[in-house]
Design an enzyme around this catalytic site. Sequence first.
Site, PDB file in Angstrom:
ATOM      1  N   GLY A  40       0.749  -1.289   0.064  1.00  0.00           N
ATOM      2  CA  GLY A  40      -0.164   0.038  -0.100  1.00  0.00           C
ATOM      3  C   GLY A  40       0.735   1.308  -0.147  1.00  0.00           C
ATOM      4  CD  GLU A 184       2.618  -2.353 -11.275  1.00  0.00           C
ATOM      5  OE1 GLU A 184       1.843  -2.211 -10.542  1.00  0.00           O
ATOM      6  OE2 GLU A 184       3.564  -1.514 -11.247  1.00  0.00           O
ATOM      7  NE  ARG A 189       5.686  -3.134  -6.749  1.00  0.00           N
ATOM      8  CZ  ARG A 189       5.146  -2.436  -5.551  1.00  0.00           C
ATOM      9  NH1 ARG A 189       4.226  -3.087  -4.982  1.00  0.00           N
ATOM     10  NH2 ARG A 189       5.684  -1.293  -4.995  1.00  0.00           N
ATOM     11  CG  ASN A 230       1.746   6.056 -16.429  1.00  0.00           C
ATOM     12  OD1 ASN A 230       0.710   6.363 -16.155  1.00  0.00           O
ATOM     13  ND2 ASN A 230       2.853   6.312 -15.523  1.00  0.00           N
ATOM     14  CG  HIS A 255      -2.694   6.095  -0.630  1.00  0.00           C
ATOM     15  ND1 HIS A 255      -2.365   4.911  -1.214  1.00  0.00           N
ATOM     16  CD2 HIS A 255      -1.783   6.339   0.258  1.00  0.00           C
ATOM     17  CE1 HIS A 255      -1.204   4.541  -0.774  1.00  0.00           C
ATOM     18  NE2 HIS A 255      -0.958   5.449   0.271  1.00  0.00           N
ATOM     19  CB  CYS A 398     -13.435 -17.061   4.773  1.00  0.00           C
ATOM     20  SG  CYS A 398     -14.921 -17.574   3.999  1.00  0.00           S
TER      21      CYS A 398
HETATM   22  P1  NAD Z   1       1.248  -0.840  -3.722  1.00  0.00           P
HETATM   23  O1  NAD Z   1       2.010   0.247  -3.327  1.00  0.00           O
HETATM   24  O2  NAD Z   1       1.881  -2.342  -3.300  1.00  0.00           O
HETATM   25  O3  NAD Z   1       1.064  -1.195  -5.324  1.00  0.00           O
HETATM   26  C1  NAD Z   1       0.735   0.090  -6.072  1.00  0.00           C
HETATM   27  C2  NAD Z   1       1.112  -0.188  -7.665  1.00  0.00           C
HETATM   28  O4  NAD Z   1       0.777   0.869  -8.570  1.00  0.00           O
HETATM   29  C3  NAD Z   1       2.570  -0.450  -7.741  1.00  0.00           C
HETATM   30  O5  NAD Z   1       2.868  -1.799  -8.224  1.00  0.00           O
HETATM   31  C4  NAD Z   1       3.143   0.739  -8.840  1.00  0.00           C
HETATM   32  O6  NAD Z   1       4.147   0.183  -9.539  1.00  0.00           O
HETATM   33  C5  NAD Z   1       1.741   0.660  -9.578  1.00  0.00           C
HETATM   34  N1  NAD Z   1       1.731   2.132 -10.063  1.00  0.00           N
HETATM   35  C6  NAD Z   1       1.853   3.210  -9.573  1.00  0.00           C
HETATM   36  N2  NAD Z   1       1.641   4.196 -10.526  1.00  0.00           N
HETATM   37  C7  NAD Z   1       1.300   3.513 -11.550  1.00  0.00           C
HETATM   38  C8  NAD Z   1       0.891   4.072 -12.800  1.00  0.00           C
HETATM   39  N3  NAD Z   1       0.700   5.472 -13.203  1.00  0.00           N
HETATM   40  N4  NAD Z   1       0.304   3.118 -13.528  1.00  0.00           N
HETATM   41  C9  NAD Z   1       0.591   1.812 -13.603  1.00  0.00           C
HETATM   42  N5  NAD Z   1       1.006   1.294 -12.238  1.00  0.00           N
HETATM   43  C10 NAD Z   1       1.168   2.360 -11.428  1.00  0.00           C
HETATM   44  O7  NAD Z   1      -0.132  -0.668  -3.306  1.00  0.00           O
HETATM   45  P2  NAD Z   1      -1.346  -2.023  -2.913  1.00  0.00           P
HETATM   46  O8  NAD Z   1      -1.324  -2.243  -1.901  1.00  0.00           O
HETATM   47  O9  NAD Z   1      -1.542  -2.717  -4.434  1.00  0.00           O
HETATM   48  O10 NAD Z   1      -2.684  -0.815  -2.754  1.00  0.00           O
HETATM   49  C11 NAD Z   1      -3.073  -0.142  -3.876  1.00  0.00           C
HETATM   50  C12 NAD Z   1      -4.044   1.162  -3.678  1.00  0.00           C
HETATM   51  O11 NAD Z   1      -5.300   0.613  -2.903  1.00  0.00           O
HETATM   52  C13 NAD Z   1      -3.303   1.956  -2.620  1.00  0.00           C
HETATM   53  O12 NAD Z   1      -3.798   3.458  -2.554  1.00  0.00           O
HETATM   54  C14 NAD Z   1      -4.065   1.565  -1.137  1.00  0.00           C
HETATM   55  O13 NAD Z   1      -4.203   2.394  -0.222  1.00  0.00           O
HETATM   56  C15 NAD Z   1      -5.409   1.097  -1.736  1.00  0.00           C
HETATM   57  N6  NAD Z   1      -6.216  -0.076  -0.964  1.00  0.00           N
HETATM   58  C16 NAD Z   1      -7.110  -0.523  -1.464  1.00  0.00           C
HETATM   59  C17 NAD Z   1      -7.698  -1.584  -0.724  1.00  0.00           C
HETATM   60  C18 NAD Z   1      -8.899  -2.345  -1.297  1.00  0.00           C
HETATM   61  O14 NAD Z   1      -9.782  -2.927  -0.529  1.00  0.00           O
HETATM   62  N7  NAD Z   1      -9.453  -1.862  -2.480  1.00  0.00           N
HETATM   63  C19 NAD Z   1      -7.294  -2.025   0.615  1.00  0.00           C
HETATM   64  C20 NAD Z   1      -5.913  -1.344   0.848  1.00  0.00           C
HETATM   65  C21 NAD Z   1      -5.494  -0.458   0.130  1.00  0.00           C
END
Ligand code: NAD
Length: 538
Positions: A40, A184, A189, A230, A255, A398
């Site tokens: 995150g 991605e 990743r 991107n 975020h 779960c």
């Molecule tokens: P992470 O930091 O592990 O991964 C983010 C990914 O986005 C990275 O692999 C990065 O390379 C990629 N990225 C960044 N900019 C990019 C772009 N312009 N184009 C393509 N890829 C890009 O984060 P995460 O743990 O996967 O969380 C992702 C988001 O979801 C965070 O903002 C987090 O706060 C939020 N989140 C969602 C949930 C949910 O239930 N949906 C839960 C927790 C967090």
Amino acid sequence: MGRVIWLRCRGWEQEGLLRLFMNSLDPEVAECPEELIVYGGTGKAARDWESVERIKEKLMQLENDQTLLVQSGKPVGVFTSHPFAPRVIMAGSLLVPAYSDYDTFWQLERRGQTAYGQSTASCWAYIGTQGVLEGTANTYGEVARRHFGGSLRGRWVLTSGLGGMGAAQPLGVEYNGGVALVVEVDEARVDRRLRNSLCQMKATSLDDALFLVREAVLRKEPRSVALVGNAADVYRAVLQRGVVPDVVTDQTAAHDLLNGYVPAGVSLSEAIKLRASAPEKYLERSRSGIVEHVKTMMEFMRNGAVVFDYGNNIRHQAAAAGLTGALEIPGFVSAYLRDYFCAGRGPFRWIALSGRAEDIYALDEFILAEFKDDEAITNWIRFVQDRIPFQGLPARICWLNLDQRLRLVDIIIKLLRERKLGAPVALTRDHMGNIASPWRETEKMPDGSDAIADWPVLSGLLNAISGASLVSIQQGGGVGIGYSIHAGMTVIVDGSGLSGKKAAQVTYSDVGLGIIRHADAGYPLAREMSRQYGLNMD
Ligand code: NAD
């Protein structure tokens, strides 16, 4: 099956928490363990390396009637408490409300005074991508029910981000029969997700990706395709070809515009350098980039795609950077998941502290028998058994309601007492039902109470007096600094009468408070559940 009895700590609660702490930094689990980043964006398990060593040392010395205090990832004190009290309490990333912004946070973080804990990173409850998998599958399941007659067969989803949480998307879409194209920017990743079987294939170009998507859509076969690129660029290119996906969303770490999002026109390696050398310039590019990114998502919406914000605050970031109309994009909880929380059904995790996969498989078998009439549970357990590799300590998640959680607690205690598990089990959850997050979990509450943050604080306090082994109160999870306050909890169940009492009481309090919060906001379903469980105040 014999027990693993080797302990480094003075009790199983401390030992269990130590194992969870180390697990969250295991290279198989964490996204960037060398920087203590679990997932995150920059969600960390500890403030710095010195804190890592001190946390381990303190947990090993901690008595069964003592409590360790952790302040934003740094251990700051040990106090005498009592055996029923938590062994660890934490406060993380919190700032006084008027100062809860990224400029202040980054300044304090640079001085080494705070750390970003995301949700389950800083409270050591992260279990890898599996942790959010069923939530993701449920979200896409609801998307299917509301918009596509109950299934995503023959439908495709354009999304992005294959990080710790985002990597759950390919399987979440496949589980519902659909096709996912995930963009991605970081090829490493992508390769990691392919290695872990979380995504099926990697496209060589956008043409290749669209071909693979179209082929699976026509055959109505589930498929997941990753494309290195991107998201802002790729979404625009898809739109310019006149192609409209059925569903569009995004799970980059938007975020955090400095450390979590890569703006279009900047390569990943340039981004890493620019963040350090010229953060203001980087932020400027992120802001303008995210406006274009969300503008494209809005155009897809106008062209008939189902578009939603997947919990990373991307629409709010674009709106703050000046994009009119961005907030018309719905958020995933208010659009698709609210009913689950009204019913007290949410993500519950159990982790085998023995490190043995057999413990989880043994529990699977009991769960399949105990809940044989609930297809949502049995289909899920069979699916994850088949498709999900464990990361670090073997674990399951779960979505269960209060009754089901209590029945599972009984099963775990029974198996521990019969010595059928190698070691105690940790019970925990993510922070979704115990959070104030006006752009995510508490968006559009019927009584307008979206920003009231008393509830997660009550949740933390209640769990602390109910017997949790670890309790944390944090801010900024999911949507970033300033936008959420939430509470985490973990109970270590070792089969003793004391731990059984703690587990049952915490489970009841934890789920009960979530139901009360939704009942108080006016949801009839939550009021009904509140009556059923004897929680109502009438
Ligand atoms: P992470 O930091 O592990 O991964 C983010 C990914 O986005 C990275 O692999 C990065 O390379 C990629 N990225 C960044 N900019 C990019 C772009 N312009 N184009 C393509 N890829 C890009 O984060 P995460 O743990 O996967 O969380 C992702 C988001 O979801 C965070 O903002 C987090 O706060 C939020 N989140 C969602 C949930 C949910 O239930 N949906 C839960 C927790 C967090």
